[in-house]
Design an enzyme around this catalytic site. Structure first.
Site, PDB file in Angstrom:
ATOM      1  N   LYS A  52       0.844  -1.204   0.000  1.00 36.57           N
ATOM      2  CA  LYS A  52       0.000   0.000   0.000  1.00 36.57           C
ATOM      3  C   LYS A  52       0.879   1.254   0.000  1.00 36.57           C
ATOM      4  O   LYS A  52       0.618   2.209  -0.740  1.00 36.57           O
ATOM      5  CB  LYS A  52      -0.946  -0.014   1.222  1.00 36.57           C
ATOM      6  CG  LYS A  52      -2.045  -1.072   1.112  1.00 36.57           C
ATOM      7  CD  LYS A  52      -2.840  -1.284   2.397  1.00 36.57           C
ATOM      8  CE  LYS A  52      -3.808  -2.457   2.253  1.00 36.57           C
ATOM      9  NZ  LYS A  52      -4.592  -2.749   3.456  1.00 36.57           N
ATOM     10  N   GLN A  96      -4.405  -1.651   9.821  1.00 36.92           N
ATOM     11  CA  GLN A  96      -4.372  -2.962   9.178  1.00 36.92           C
ATOM     12  C   GLN A  96      -4.920  -4.046  10.117  1.00 36.92           C
ATOM     13  O   GLN A  96      -4.567  -4.101  11.292  1.00 36.92           O
ATOM     14  CB  GLN A  96      -2.922  -3.287   8.751  1.00 36.92           C
ATOM     15  CG  GLN A  96      -2.775  -4.542   7.908  1.00 36.92           C
ATOM     16  CD  GLN A  96      -3.440  -4.456   6.534  1.00 36.92           C
ATOM     17  OE1 GLN A  96      -3.614  -3.377   5.971  1.00 36.92           O
ATOM     18  NE2 GLN A  96      -3.818  -5.590   5.981  1.00 36.92           N
ATOM     19  N   ASP A 119     -10.904   2.842   4.468  1.00 34.15           N
ATOM     20  CA  ASP A 119     -11.202   1.411   4.400  1.00 34.15           C
ATOM     21  C   ASP A 119     -12.719   1.170   4.359  1.00 34.15           C
ATOM     22  O   ASP A 119     -13.163   0.064   4.048  1.00 34.15           O
ATOM     23  CB  ASP A 119     -10.649   0.698   5.645  1.00 34.15           C
ATOM     24  CG  ASP A 119      -9.412  -0.137   5.349  1.00 34.15           C
ATOM     25  OD1 ASP A 119      -9.242  -0.545   4.181  1.00 34.15           O
ATOM     26  OD2 ASP A 119      -8.629  -0.369   6.287  1.00 34.15           O
TER      27      ASP A 119
HETATM   28  N1  GUN Z   1      -6.877  -6.960   6.304  1.00 32.21           N
HETATM   29  C1  GUN Z   1      -7.300  -7.678   5.238  1.00 32.21           C
HETATM   30  N2  GUN Z   1      -7.871  -6.853   4.331  1.00 32.21           N
HETATM   31  C2  GUN Z   1      -7.808  -5.613   4.846  1.00 32.21           C
HETATM   32  C3  GUN Z   1      -8.228  -4.338   4.367  1.00 32.21           C
HETATM   33  O1  GUN Z   1      -8.807  -4.181   3.286  1.00 32.21           O
HETATM   34  N3  GUN Z   1      -7.977  -3.292   5.191  1.00 32.21           N
HETATM   35  C4  GUN Z   1      -7.371  -3.436   6.394  1.00 32.21           C
HETATM   36  N4  GUN Z   1      -7.187  -2.343   7.136  1.00 32.21           N
HETATM   37  N5  GUN Z   1      -6.969  -4.603   6.864  1.00 32.21           N
HETATM   38  C5  GUN Z   1      -7.185  -5.687   6.086  1.00 32.21           C
END
Ligand code: GUN
Length: 292
Positions: A52, A96, A119
């Site tokens: 990311k 995350q 998110d």
């Molecule tokens: N863990 C797995 N997928 C995601 C996501 O799209 N965002 C976040 N913050 N954590 C994740």
């Protein structure tokens, strides 16, 4: 069979975003700024967050990575979130998941300012999604909608079976595809671990979205000919023949299903790269919404 190429499509979306960022910079506006909070050292999470941050650099965004130790308390994390909420330089941020077991995930997600919740996990944004109001759509379902749209997959009146009811993928996916919107207007069935006779449902489906997290679960005998198959799985399966000791497996048995499907996403290179592109898109949106 047509491959729904998430790698290529996400590269195109990132190019589009990069162009918009360069126009912003030409107008002396600052670039969008995404922050990511990572608690602990979960291998997969470190890889995702790294990807990311790298994607931010590629499109010209500012990015901040906040790495906290596994022992971080819930209060300490909530304090960090408040700082990000109050920091005018940060347009959007993510925490995350998964979090260490001693931290309550819902408490954390509810602490994020909904206007910075790129998110789309805050209850306010989930509620807005269900009411067809402007919101942040979580990146994985948003990426799947974008793939269906860009490949012009007909969805109106089609029967979609979503396997998996997770808050991040299955549930929002089922809502989006039933809405009056591009890649929507579908009749949606949401299946899960208590569904009886799943194969009878998937065999009837025009579109199957496999998001249950069981490697190679969906086999050719479970899908009808010319179905569209979206594979959301990314499980690390031990594999001694690989240098890193594992391979990435999807929820679909690609080998058999790809011979029967009209369209299918590969793993890797399908839904995964789209997720990152849509997180960037949400950050750009958060930045634009802040400006009058
Ligand atoms: N863990 C797995 N997928 C995601 C996501 O799209 N965002 C976040 N913050 N954590 C994740």
């Amino acid at each position: 069979m047509i491959l729904l190429d998430g790698k290529q499509t996400s590269a195109k979306i990132k190019e589009e975003i990069a162009t918009q960022v360069s126009v912003m910079k030409q107008h002396n506006k600052r670039a969008p700024h995404l922050a990511a909070v990572l608690v602990g050292t979960n291998g997969a999470s470190m890889t995702y967050v790294g990807a990311k941050v790298k994607a931010c650099q590629l499109v010209g965004f500012e990015s901040t990575l906040i790495e906290l130790p596994e022992e971080t308390s819930e209060d300490e994390l909530l304090n960090q979130i408040q700082q990000l909420n109050n920091n005018p330089e940060i347009d959007g941020f993510i925490v995350q998941l998964p979090l260490p077991k001693h931290i309550d995930e819902q408490n954390v997600l509810m602490a994020v300012d909904p206007d910075k919740d790129v998110d789309g996990f805050h209850p306010m944004n989930v509620g807005r999604l269900t009411l067809d109001l402007p919101t942040f759509i979580s990146a994985t379902p948003f990426g799947i909608m974008e793939l269906l749209e860009r490949y012009e997959i007909p969805t109106s009146g089609k029967h979609v079976v979503v396997i998996g009811r997770s808050h991040i993928v299955g549930r929002p996916m089922s809502i989006l595809m039933s809405q009056k919107r591009p890649a929507g207007n579908a009749t949606v069935t949401i299946a899960h671990s208590r569904t009886t006779n799943l194969a009878a449902l998937t065999k009837e489906a025009d579109i199957v979205i496999a998001a249950l997290g069981i490697p190679e679960f969906l086999t050719a005998d479970m899908v009808k000919k010319d179905a569209v198959v979206i594979d959301v799985g990314i499980t690390r399966v031990p594999d001694d023949s690989k240098k890193r000791g594992y391979r990435i497996a999807g929820d679909v048995d690609f080998e058999s299903v790809s011979r029967k499907a009209s369209h299918i996403t590969p793993v890797p290179g399908g839904v995964g790269p789209m997720t990152i592109a849509m997180l960037l898109k949400n950050t750009l949106l958060a930045c634009e919404r802040k400006r009058p």
